[in-house]
Design an enzyme around this catalytic site. Structure first.
Site, short mmCIF file in Angstrom:
data_model
loop_
_atom_site.label_atom_id
_atom_site.label_comp_id
_atom_site.label_asym_id
_atom_site.label_seq_id
_atom_site.Cartn_x
_atom_site.Cartn_y
_atom_site.Cartn_z
N GLU A 1 -6.00 92.24 -24.64
CA GLU A 1 -6.09 92.73 -26.01
C GLU A 1 -7.41 92.34 -26.67
OE1 GLU A 1 -4.21 94.91 -27.10
OE2 GLU A 1 -2.54 94.77 -25.69
N HIS B 1 -2.89 104.76 -20.98
CA HIS B 1 -2.36 103.61 -20.25
C HIS B 1 -2.08 103.95 -18.79
CE1 HIS B 1 -1.44 102.64 -24.49
NE2 HIS B 1 -1.64 101.39 -24.12
#
Length: 531
Positions: free
Chosen positions: A344, A428
């Protein structure tokens, strides 16, 4: 006044030093060791990255018991101090050069006329200081050379009290053209408190914390940009920036290692994840924080998961912070594992470098970049409780990872191979193309002692069915190439083919166009049908 020496030919002094133990002392202007060192610098201009307009000030001299000499110099360019330009000349007892130590990456070649004046630099530094200024700030024009390319900047000294109440004498480096803050450090080197934390996933870890004048400790890392770990206590952090406070503890022993939406151990893992990610980027690439500006930002745990509908972790440039939601779903742990943290926060690095747009093939590259660096953060940590692998998020999901870089398609959605429509699937899942490439580049398609990774045949789409052998170049070289490609060659709309070209350019810069590493880059991309 410290003497300055312009690099010019000097007669080699023959006076030998006679010492019986290591000696550290301020060097005298006429010391023979200084003269020898300056002579070496003249002879080694290419290695020392010196040139016209450079001169040196001796700062330190160490003479070992065997007569070896180590002379440290500060560098000036066009009579401006060069921040990050210092060099140490190491000589043998015979007087011959052994080597040079320096971190300067490129020779300063820049004009010394600033766009901003010193008063404008002071205004920018005051804003960045974030506390109460006690003395008039002082700005000095300098060359800032801690990054890849030297820049003209102001070194602004600001003294006062920080927002957390701590006294500070800060150096705030402001770009002399754009006004951007490039770096920051403090002349008051207060020692960080060192605590311990029982994490959810990696056992007991050491945490740098902040000792409070009122007693107790704050989960604030004063050694890494004053990063703070906050408890949101179930507040919604998706829309807006809710108020929160840094986590505190009475005895500097944090958490119990037990799961829960009020668990202090979530904060332990978040703080550990930030610290490890910071150290990874600093050690591997010389990057000072996510934006390369020395800011630590915040990590926030226990955000609302919207009644279990959102089980997530995310980086937000708006608040320059990392957020982890509460747990959601039976058996799932908090998403504060090390690879998730590295993943992240790498979104923040990407945002501050290539800025890969989060859709189409560039979006897949964006996601893959975070997976790649998240896996490398985990490997960098070398923590026996969380062995390195190429699986993302397996700890909170009890062994079932979000993504598998070895063969991405095993999740039923991700793509192993490039095909014409791969940019139309969720980012993703299209990330699998670059994830798969990186595993093959780093480890090879059939690594000894590691899992094999099937290569892609020309007709393959989502699932790879080939068995070709590709030799890996090692994760360190692979990571260096990828980072340089991201930060130097990729742009916001880079697609997979352009990423291949970017990595070839990056590898050629680092290792040479004909090197095994560059040939490895070509082979790894071809193994996922990007040619």
């Amino acid at each position: 006044m410290t003497p300055h020496f312009t690099v010019k030919p000097l007669a080699l002094a023959t006076l030998a030093l006679s010492v019986t133990a290591a000696l550290a002392a301020p060097p005298q202007a006429d010391h023979p060791a200084v003269q020898r060192a300056l002579n070496h610098l003249q002879a080694e201009n290419a290695r020392s990255l010196a040139g016209a307009g450079h001169d040196y000030s001796p700062r330190d001299l160490i003479v070992d018991a065997d007569g070896s000499e180590h002379v440290r110099f500060a560098r000036r360019y066009q009579d401006l101090p060069v921040i990050g330009g210092d060099v140490v000349v190491h000589s043998r007892a015979s007087g011959t050069l052994r080597k040079l130590s320096q971190t300067l990456r490129a020779a300063p070649q820049l004009g010394t006329a600033a766009t901003l004046d010193s008063e404008q630099a002071v205004v920018a530094a005051r804003a960045a200081f974030g506390g109460e200024v006690q003395l008039p700030p002082q700005a000095q024009l300098a060359v800032y050379a801690r990054g890849l390319k030297p820049r003209l900047a102001y070194d602004v000294s600001v003294s006062g009290t920080l927002a957390n109440g701590a006294p500070s004498r800060s150096h705030i480096v402001v770009d002399a053209h754009s006004g951007r803050v490039l770096d920051r450090w403090d002349d008051l080197h207060t020692a960080a408190a060192v605590g311990t934390g029982k994490s959810l996933y990696v056992g007991t870890v050491t945490l740098n914390t902040d000792s409070l004048s009122t007693g107790g400790f704050a989960l604030r890392d004063t050694t890494r940009g004053n990063h703070e770990t906050h408890d949101l206590k179930g507040k919604d952090a998706y829309f807006g920036n809710p108020k929160s406070q840094v986590m505190k503890d009475a005895d500097n022993a944090w958490g119990t290692g037990v799961q829960g939406n009020k668990s202090q151990s979530d904060g332990v893992d978040a703080a550990y994840g930030f610290a490890t990610t910071w150290d990874f980027y600093k050690t591997r690439f010389g990057r000072s924080g996510i934006a390369d500006d020395g800011r630590g930002g915040k990590s926030r745990v226990h955000a609302s998961n919207w009644g279990g509908a959102l089980y997530n972790a995310f980086w937000d440039d708006g608040c320059f912070c990392m957020t982890y939601t509460n747990q959601a779903g039976a058996g799932n742990g908090a998403l504060v594992s090390l690879d998730v943290a590295g993943h992240e926060m790498t979104h923040g690095v990407t945002s501050n470098t290539a800025g890969l747009i989060y859709s189409g093939e560039s979006g897949g590259l964006n996601e893959a970049t975070s997976d790649i660096m998240g896996a490398m953060v985990e490997r960098f940590a070398n923590n026996a409780s969380d062995p390195a692998d190429y699986l993302i998020g397996e700890e909170p999901l009890n062994g079932s990872p979000f993504r598998n870089m070895i063969q991405p398609s095993v999740d039923g959605s991700s793509a192993d191979c490039y095909y014409s429509g791969v940019g139309n699937i969720d980012v993703h899942y299209s990330s699998g193309v670059a994830n798969h490439m990186f595993y093959i580049l780093a480890e090879g398609s059939r690594p000894a002692g590691g899992p094999a990774s099937p290569t892609c045949q020309a007709s393959d789409t989502r699932v790879a069915t080939g068995s070709a052998t590709v030799t890996g170049i090692g994760h360190l070289d692979a990571t260096a190439i990828y980072y340089r490609a991201l930060t130097v060659y990729m742009t916001s709309n880079t697609n997979f083919a352009q990423a291949r070209a970017a990595m070839i350019s990056a590898s050629s810069d680092l290792f040479g166009a004909s090197s095994a590493q560059t040939q490895g880059v070509k082979a790894a991309w071809s193994a996922v049908n990007v040619n």
